[in-house]
Scaffold this active site. Sequence first.
Site: not given
Length: 258
Positions: A12, A39, A62-63, A103, A127, A131, A152
């Site tokens: 995104q 990465i 990122a995951y 995040t 998650y 992070k 979000w």
Amino acid sequence: MKSVLVTGANGQLGQSIQKIASSYPELDFVFASSNELDITDVTSIEKKLSIKAFSYCINCAAYTNVENAEKEPEKAFKVNSEGVKNLATICKEEQTVLIHISTDYVFDGEKGSPYLVTDATNPINVYGASKLEGEQHIQSLMRAYFIIRTSWLYSEFGKNFYKTILQKAREGADLSVTDDQVGCPTHAGNLAKYVLNLIAGESMHYGIHHFTDEKSLSWYGFAEEILRENNLFGKVQLEKAKNYRTFARRPAYSVLKK
């Protein structure tokens, strides 16, 4: 001219940066999808960073699947922690400033008021933990970095809450959405502008920063806004979900303050 490498360029934020890149003629971009630059693979990073002297690397790789991270934590940590460590190590060697996207889920949601960058972190799901570990690797390895926490994200690209609600509403489906979680929906295009303005202006200090669109909403409130924005409010049934449960625990209140 400053050279900028963007990892995870098909996500995104990566696509949002590509969309506005031409508005920054003073920046020379190289966009690399996760297939083009993995990465978690040191050799892949070294190969890409060796093609030119990059001034900046924006890490959008990122995951991000919060639910699946609980079921496959090793994959989440491989990307969000070890992958970020790899990137930070090589960016330091190449004297490239790393801009890393993090995040609101590094917080537990118990504070009850907006989180400052100085507040203690305490993730409550895999998650968020992965992070946070990535953030810590950057902080321990580098001096020239920006960690930008956001929340979000939604956009016209990829899969996100906004597009899901809009699609279901246009199909006439009834909507049931939780109001148990409050955060700040953030358009990826606005985050992209923030990041590129940071590079173009060079006025911010290194370290951790928060960026959101600032308006705090529950997921239910966000769904209402989406319906209103698209002239669909009242045309489909929207109700608050009762006994809403997810596999991953999520912070009840994760509003970020700049």
